[in-house]
Scaffold this active site. Structure first.
Site, short mmCIF file in Angstrom:
data_model
loop_
_atom_site.label_atom_id
_atom_site.label_comp_id
_atom_site.label_asym_id
_atom_site.label_seq_id
_atom_site.Cartn_x
_atom_site.Cartn_y
_atom_site.Cartn_z
N GLU A 32 0.84 -1.21 0.00
CA GLU A 32 0.00 0.00 0.00
C GLU A 32 0.87 1.25 0.00
O GLU A 32 1.82 1.34 0.78
CB GLU A 32 -0.89 -0.04 1.26
CG GLU A 32 -2.26 0.50 1.03
CD GLU A 32 -3.06 -0.36 0.05
OE1 GLU A 32 -3.05 -0.04 -1.15
OE2 GLU A 32 -3.70 -1.32 0.49
N ASP A 35 3.04 2.17 -4.87
CA ASP A 35 3.05 2.20 -6.34
C ASP A 35 3.58 3.50 -6.91
O ASP A 35 4.01 3.54 -8.05
CB ASP A 35 1.67 1.84 -6.94
CG ASP A 35 0.57 2.82 -6.65
OD1 ASP A 35 0.72 3.66 -5.72
OD2 ASP A 35 -0.47 2.76 -7.34
N SER A 128 -13.84 2.31 -7.42
CA SER A 128 -14.95 2.54 -8.34
C SER A 128 -14.53 3.53 -9.43
O SER A 128 -15.00 3.44 -10.57
CB SER A 128 -16.19 3.05 -7.60
OG SER A 128 -15.90 4.23 -6.90
N SER A 129 -13.61 4.43 -9.13
CA SER A 129 -13.23 5.42 -10.15
C SER A 129 -12.39 4.80 -11.26
O SER A 129 -12.66 5.03 -12.44
CB SER A 129 -12.54 6.63 -9.51
OG SER A 129 -11.35 6.24 -8.88
N GLU A 161 -6.84 10.29 -13.95
CA GLU A 161 -6.81 10.49 -12.50
C GLU A 161 -5.84 11.63 -12.15
O GLU A 161 -6.17 12.54 -11.39
CB GLU A 161 -6.35 9.18 -11.87
CG GLU A 161 -6.77 8.94 -10.47
CD GLU A 161 -8.25 8.62 -10.32
OE1 GLU A 161 -8.88 9.38 -9.56
OE2 GLU A 161 -8.78 7.67 -10.91
N ASP A 173 -4.34 0.75 -9.48
CA ASP A 173 -5.77 0.47 -9.65
C ASP A 173 -6.11 0.21 -11.11
O ASP A 173 -6.79 -0.75 -11.45
CB ASP A 173 -6.61 1.65 -9.13
CG ASP A 173 -6.33 1.94 -7.67
OD1 ASP A 173 -5.70 1.09 -7.01
OD2 ASP A 173 -6.73 3.02 -7.19
N TYR A 223 -3.90 12.30 0.22
CA TYR A 223 -3.14 11.43 -0.68
C TYR A 223 -1.96 12.16 -1.34
O TYR A 223 -0.81 11.71 -1.29
CB TYR A 223 -4.09 10.86 -1.75
CG TYR A 223 -3.44 9.83 -2.63
CD1 TYR A 223 -3.53 8.47 -2.34
CD2 TYR A 223 -2.72 10.20 -3.76
CE1 TYR A 223 -2.94 7.52 -3.15
CE2 TYR A 223 -2.13 9.25 -4.57
CZ TYR A 223 -2.24 7.92 -4.25
OH TYR A 223 -1.64 6.99 -5.06
C1 GLA Z 1 -5.13 4.60 -4.34
C2 GLA Z 1 -4.33 4.94 -5.59
C3 GLA Z 1 -3.30 3.86 -5.91
C4 GLA Z 1 -2.46 3.51 -4.68
C5 GLA Z 1 -3.34 3.29 -3.44
C6 GLA Z 1 -2.52 3.14 -2.20
O1 GLA Z 1 -5.91 3.47 -4.57
O2 GLA Z 1 -5.18 5.11 -6.71
O3 GLA Z 1 -2.49 4.27 -6.99
O4 GLA Z 1 -1.49 4.49 -4.44
O5 GLA Z 1 -4.26 4.36 -3.25
O6 GLA Z 1 -1.76 1.99 -2.25
#
Ligand code: GLA
Length: 386
Positions: A32, A35, A128-129, A161, A173, A223
Site C-alpha cells: 500500500e 506504487d 470505483s473510479s 486520474e 488500480d 493522498y
Molecule cells: C489509491 C491509488 C493507488 C495507490 C493506493 C494506495 O488506490 O489510486 O495508486 O497508491 O491508493 O496503495
C-alpha cells in the site's frame, strides 16, 4: 443486471446498445502506497464492478447516464469540448478518458450514448473510479474498433486520474482493473511494470472485505500530501544515494541512511514505503509457499505501519482491522486502498466468517456508532466485453 440495463438503454436513448462491457473493482492484498514509490503491489480484481452499454450517434454529442446517480440525471457533452466541470460529478471520469483517447485516436469523430451501473460502493477504496475509467475506455475501443492495447488504456486511466481529476495516484488500480485474471492476484513491480499472475488460493481461508461505511474522497484526502512527503524524503536520500525511488532500498539500507532525512514525519513516510515493499515481496513468497500464517502476520504488520508511520488509517479502519485481528480463525487484517476510510480486508478461516462479522460489527457499532458492511466476492477478470 445487464438485461435490465439493455431495456433501460433503449428507453433512455431510443436505440439498441451496440456494445456492452464490465470492469471490476479491486482489493489490494498488500503493498500500500508503494506504487508511486517504485515498489511492488499485490492487488486482485473483484467481482464487484461497473457494467456499461454504449451506442454511437450521428452527431457530436456524448450523453452519459448512471443508474447509480439518477439524481444527477443525463449529462450531455460536446465531443470537441471536454473539460472538467465539478457539477458533472462522476461523469468527469469518463470525460477525461474520452478526451485523452481522442488525442491518440482521431477516428473517434462522432458522439455516443453510454449507460453505466455499478455495484462497488462509492468511496469504499475498492476503486470505483478506476473501474469507470477502464469501462469507458473499453466501450469506446469496442465502438470504434480501436487498436488499443490494455497497457495503453491503463495509462490513459491513470492520466485521467492525475491530470483531469488532480489526484496524483500511482498505476496500481488501473493496472489490476485492466489486467486482472479470475482467481489470481497480480504481483506488479511498479518500477518496471513487470508482473506475475499469482493464484489467489488460501486453502481453508478466505478474504473478507469489511467496509467502514465512512465515505472517503481521494481528492479531498491527504493522498497528494503523502506522495510529496515521499518525494522530499527521496530527495534527501539522493544526496548520498544513487537511487531513483524508495522502492530500490532494502530496510537495512534505509536504516543506514535514514538520518539524511531531517524531517521526522518524512522519515516515517519513507520507512513505511520501504518496509511495505519488503513485506509485499515476503507476502508473495508466503503465498507461494502456502504459508498463510506468515501471510496474515504481514497483513497485520502492514496495517500497523500504515497506522503509525504513514498515518492513513483513522479510527474506523483501525477498529475494523484491529478487532478482526483478535478474532479466532483470523490470520491477519489490514486496511486496503488509499486509506482514511473505505475498506479493510481480513484473511479468515472459512468456518469463522460469521464469527468475524458478528464480533467486528458489535465492537464497531459500539465504538463508531453505525454498522460496517461485509462482502465475500470472488476474484474477477479485468475489464472485458460481455
Ligand atoms: C489509491 C491509488 C493507488 C495507490 C493506493 C494506495 O488506490 O489510486 O495508486 O497508491 O491508493 O496503495
Amino acid at each position: 443486471m445487464i438485461e435490465a440495463m439493455r431495456n433501460k438503454f433503449k428507453d433512455l436513448f431510443d436505440v439498441q446498445a451496440e456494445v456492452s462491457a464490465f470492469a471490476p473493482g479491486r482489493i489490494n492484498l498488500i503493498g500500500e502506497h508503494t506504487d508511486y514509490n517504485g515498489g511492488y503491489v499485490f492487488p486482485a480484481a473483484i467481482e464487484l464492478g461497473t457494467y456499461g452499454l454504449a451506442a454511437r450517434r450521428n452527431d457530436k454529442l456524448i450523453r452519459l447516464y448512471s443508474n447509480n446517480f439518477e439524481n444527477i440525471g443525463m449529462i450531455t457533452l460536446d465531443l470537441d469540448n471536454l473539460v472538467f466541470e465539478k457539477d458533472d460529478d462522476w461523469a468527469n471520469y469518463p470525460k477525461g478518458v474520452i478526451k485523452y483517447l481522442k488525442e491518440s485516436f482521431p477516428g473517434i469523430n462522432q458522439g455516443f450514448d453510454i449507460l453505466v451501473e455499478g455495484n462497488i460502493p462509492n468511496g469504499a477504496s475498492l476503486s470505483s473510479s478506476a473501474s469507470i475509467e477502464l469501462l469507458t475506455g473499453w466501450l469506446i475501443k469496442a465502438l470504434f474498433n480501436l487498436d488499443l492495447e490494455r497497457l495503453e488504456l491503463i495509462k490513459i486511466g491513470q492520466r485521467t486520474e492525475n491530470h483531469f481529476m488532480g489526484v496524483n495516484s500511482g498505476i496500481m488500480d488501473q493496472f489490476i482493473i485492466g489486467m486482472g485474471k479470475s482467481e489470481h492476484a497480480i504481483l506488479l513491480d511498479t518500477a518496471t511494470l513487470e508482473y506475475d499472475f499469482v493464484p489467489a488460493k488460501f486453502g481453508d481461508y478466505a478474504i473478507s472485505i469489511m467496509n467502514t461505511n465512512k465515505r472517503r474522497s481521494l481528492t479531498e484526502s491527504k493522498y497528494n500530501e503523502r506522495r510529496s512527503e515521499c518525494e522530499s524524503a527521496l530527495a534527501s536520500l539522493q544526496q548520498e544515494l544513487n537511487i531513483q525511488s524508495l522502492g530500490e532500498l532494502t530496510m537495512d539500507q534505509f536504516e543506514m541512511y535514514q538520518m539524511l532525512i531531517k524531517d521526522e514525519v518524512q522519515r516515517r513516510r519513507a520507512r513505511h514505503a520501504v518496509s511495505e515493499n519488503e513485506r509485499t515481496k515476503l507476502a508473495h513468497q508466503a503465498l507461494s509457499d502456502n504459508d498463510f500464517e506468515k501471510f496474515g502476520q504481514l497483513l497485520n504488520d502492514s496495517h500497523t505501519s500504515l497506522k503509525n508511520d504513514y498515518e492513513v488509517t483513522g479510527m474506523e479502519l483501525d477498529t475494523l482491522a484491529e478487532t478482526a485481528q483478535q478474532v479466532e480463525g483470523v490470520l491477519g487484517a489490514r486496511m486496503t486502498g488509499a486509506g482514511f476510510a473505505g475498506c479493510a480486508i481480513a484473511l479468515v478461516h472459512k468456518k469463522q466468517i460469521k464469527a468475524l462479522e458478528d464480533e467486528v460489527s458489535k465492537k464497531y457499532l459500539a465504538k463508531i456508532g453505525y454498522e460496517p458492511s461485509f462482502y465475500h466476492v470472488g476474484i474477477s477478470d479485468g475489464v472485458k466485453t460481455i
